[in-house]
Enzyme design. Structure first.
Site, PDB file in Angstrom:
ATOM      1  CD  GLU B  45      -2.656   1.017   2.695  1.00 47.79           C
ATOM      2  OE1 GLU B  45      -2.367   0.145   3.530  1.00 47.79           O
ATOM      3  OE2 GLU B  45      -3.613   1.798   2.820  1.00 47.79           O
ATOM      4  CE  LYS B 116      -7.097   0.974   3.284  1.00 48.18           C
ATOM      5  NZ  LYS B 116      -5.872   1.355   4.046  1.00 48.18           N
ATOM      6  CB  CYS B 152      -4.525  -2.287   4.138  1.00 46.76           C
ATOM      7  SG  CYS B 152      -3.719  -2.619   5.726  1.00 46.76           S
TER       8      CYS B 152
END
Lengths: 552, 552
Positions: B45, B116, B152
């Protein structure tokens, strides 16, 4: 016939987590509003616990205590509606566990609850850290009126070319055809905030054609200063009233009169001169810190320079001369005028003055350390030692007598790292750490506007740390006019190097200064809290990696 | 026939904002992956800038530089797909200006971009401060496979009775019928993290019936330690491989083999003993801080006590004995054994040892200050002075020789404020500030497991600050076994007073300790960054008001 509704705004100063104190303040304000004929009294955002409670919200116990306090206020609501901010539990398992709520207490019950929809999460704000955004815009009916209740940020997402949120809560409220709008805020001060606040409330009132009642918190919460300035604005956009800045105030308004208001408002509004706002904000910050922590007396080093002089005047005005102790601490490189000017300042202010040389301690250090310095010559070690001995003196007095050491660093030097960690960077509270040096000069002139409180020599002499012979700030820093403009563009406006060069700053200067700023993040990480007066202060509103190699 | 796809995981240590360095690391890893036969290489990330970039993201220039670096990597993608994390601009005006994105580079172009969806905003995370949540779950087709890319937090909102978010991105991805799942992470270490990470990836693999490729960052970012431990998990939930902890690693996997994997994985996985994980984490933290800031040598005060001894061993293991300087600084109340034990430690470790008394400087201070102390007797002023003189010595050497002062405070004393601000609380980095005293003992035992590096007397003697005659920690603090359990329940688990009493702690102790913790927030505010090994360290993951009256 429907009676006229009267609404009271209660602009109060809360102590975070001191539930009984806040509850009693609220109770007292309810009674005052009632005796003023109010049918409803409105408090600010999270009034029950004070704003910002930060990670206390992670404690279930804290949230339970908030509810208990609201419950204990219910009996007060038998004949008046109480609107106040309180964290409440989100009953849905998905999402964050809390809402940032406004509750309406009436006839002994919570009769309406609204959940803040827009959660500011930028600068000093961390609301999405704790709260789930609400998704229930609506109105609350009271005395025949439909009232749209929103919380702070909810009304700020308008008139912006680049809105922060996808939704505009007031647009959604409008679908429920409200008659009146109320906003519970906890909106911290900056020099531009009063104007922004006024224009956003005016714009909302006009756009939605509603009387707008806006209640802000007042008082200092460590570094965050809340200026109050609560507003009543007519549907025409005319400001009917603005409550005072940095003061508690309860005032009652007749809704029917507001509705029609289009009168002259030229006398409405607090000070607009930047330096005057800054002065009031810093006084509020010092007072709040001392009162809320239960301290009385401040100590600070007086160097004869402008920064410590300005801080001494502010401390004197905030705490009284009998509660300010100034120490003059001449060292091996102090000039004659430094002590003379400092002493004159103490005399002008009527504060306690003590003079203690650092020479013997300095030489004791040098004697102890010389065997370990491998013959290296005088450098930053010896410079820092002097600043550190002074800080140790002041901290010693703080320990002995319960004084709080005031930090006197300015924003320009904090930015470029021109200060000694554990030396002049020490203190419980940084008074002028959000003022660039040029703003410190402006404030000094303001403080001297009627009488020379700060000796003129402290203002006109070239700034110097006096840590080696004939040192001047100008030896190692660009002139403050240029430096401050550059820093402001980099720190407040987030301009990158290319933009700064396009703005006319020299490339070498830009690179050097940006490098200094970023390199010295490790020092600022350990700074005391800084009273925030700008839109971007060092502290919780500016979070940067210590180990980061951007622009250095 | 479709060729087998081979995916490389690139677990790297980035320097925040050092774009060229990160780009070159990525380029090198792409080449290594290619030479290992990989068709695709996956980075973590925000790999392009390093995680967490914090408010550097507010700089348009910073984001532009990220894009430039990705552009410069495009030529590397002609025969291999590069999947990496990068901040990208949100083209929609409503909402935050950036997305936390995963980009897929292939044949010289960005062929896919994912944003994300779940933005962690709690503990040390501030992602909603910068990013708009994505709302485009989907898959990316490559070599005949449909690949679900997440970032994540996106995969963490499952199997939880109280999920943090309303959505589960993988549920939405599933609608697009992926064949393979990839997750780009930057998930910091804590002692329980490796296990949590493994179980969450296993659960995702099983629930969605997908081969899961999980890539984490490694290395230290000031206080945040990233342990790597990247994972490959088969649809059966079997862990196929776990990359090493706290090391860079590039490894290539054949997708077709993963798909069918159900073999024995008893040998997969790093250390699971808590103390071993802590040791590795702290070594990583010290190394990272020094290497990334360009420092070589550390200095620390050796008191003969266990805390400084443990820090000295860690510094020695991280930096080499030639780069560690230990100072023994006896004062008026030092015991004989304190210097003897400290000297023995330095000898055991082979580090530099210097011994300098603080007595003369101490007396110079007392001489200078006595005229101002109004005859008050010995108290915390004199105690703090000793701790501060020692810190000034060490900082002086730091200034003279470019050493970094290591702070040796533990979490128990930081919690209750049992430390001197600008004294033993000084330092560039707090090494064991996230270890309770009882954990320090466990770590000491671990460090001595083969040979007595820490003199046994430093471990067995009663802890004392030795700032007044015959002082012992136990005089003013409860025993550490009890204290640490109470602190852990209050700090890590956020238990309130009623719950703590229900857990069996004495009411008077609970009230006293919680008051000490909350009252001393002002000291911790000025602490150095603390290497984080627990789920709740003092620092950016725990944000409390300084002026707050909750529980005191």
């Amino acid at each position: 016939m429907q009676a006229n509704m009267k609404i009271a705004l209660a602009q109060l100063d809360y102590i975070i987590g001191d539930f009984e104190c806040n509850r009693d303040k609220i109770k007292h304000a309810v009674r005052e509003a009632r005796s003023g004929g109010a049918n409803m009294v409105v408090f600010s955002e999270l009034a029950i616990c004070g704003y910002p409670p930060r990670d206390f919200l992670d404690y279930g116990d804290f949230v339970v205590r908030c509810k208990e306090m609201v419950d204990s206020l219910l009996p007060e609501s038998h004949d008046i509606a109480i609107v106040l901010g309180c964290p409440v539990i989100n009953p849905v398992v998905e999402g964050k566990d809390l809402f940032n709520a406004a509750q309406v207490l009436h006839r002994g019950e919570v009769v309406y609850e609204y959940h803040k929809m827009l959660l500011p999460t930028y600068d000093v704000f961390d609301e999405y850290r704790y709260f789930e955004p609400g998704d229930q815009p609506g109105v609350f009916e009271f005395m025949g009126k439909r009232i749209a209740i929103t919380i702070c940020e909810d009304i700020w997402n308008i008139g912006n070319e680049n809105p922060l949120y996808r939704e505009c809560p007031m647009d959604l409220m409008k679908l429920h055809e409200p008659d009146i709008a109320i906003n519970l805020s906890a909106s911290p001060f900056s020099t531009v905030q009063a104007e922004r606040r006024r224009s956003i409330v005016i714009e909302n009132a006009r756009r939605y054609g509603l009387s707008f009642f806006y209640v802000n918190q007042t008082g200092a919460q460590t570094e965050l200063l809340f200026d109050g300035g609560s507003l009543v604005v007519a549907p025409s956009g005319t400001v009917v009233d603005e409550l005072p800045y940095f003061q508690e105030c309860i005032r009652v308004f007749d809704c029917s009169q507001i509705q029609l208001f289009s009168g002259d408002t030229s006398t409405v509004g607090g000070p607009t001169q930047e330096v005057d706002l800054i002065y009031q904000a810093l006084i509020c910050g010092i007072k709040g810190y001392f009162q809320k922590l239960g301290f009385k007396k401040a100590i600070l080093g007086l160097s004869g320079g402008i920064d410590s002089a300005v801080c001494a005047v502010l401390a004197t005005d905030a705490l009284g001369p009998e509660n300010v102790v100034g120490w003059g601490m001449p060292g091996p490189f102090s000039s004659d005028h430094s002590i003379r000017d400092a002493k004159q300042l103490a005399h002008n202010l009527g504060i306690t003055w003590e003079e203690v040389s650092i020479d013997k301690v300095y030489h004791a250090y040098i004697d102890a350390l010389v065997p370990h310095t491998q013959g290296k010559s005088f450098d930053v070690m010896e410079e820092n030692l002097q600043a550190r001995i002074r800080a140790m003196y002041l901290m010693a007095m703080g320990n002995k007598f319960g004084y709080v050491l005031l930090n006197t660093s300015n924003k320009s030097e904090a930015a470029v790292g021109y200060g000694t960690l554990y030396g002049d960077m020490c203190g419980g509270l940084s008074v002028i750490g959000d003022l660039y040096k040029t703003q410190v000069y402006a404030l000094a002139a303001y403080l001297n506007r009627e009488v020379e409180r700060i000796p003129i020599n402290s203002i006109v002499k070239p700034p110097s740390a006096e840590l080696r012979p004939n040192q001047k700030d100008a030896d190692s820093l660009p002139d403050y006019d240029t430096l401050d403009k550059l820093l402001e563009a980099y720190i407040e406006q987030c301009k990158g190097p290319a933009e700064l060069i396009r703005m006319g700053f020299e490339e070498a200067l830009v690179n050097r200064v940006l490098r200094m700023v970023n390199l010295n993040e490790f020092k600022r990480f350990q700074s005391p809290p800084v009273l925030r007066v700008s839109t971007k202060a060092f502290g919780s509103g500016r979070r940067l990696p210590i180990v980061g190699k951007y622009l250095f």
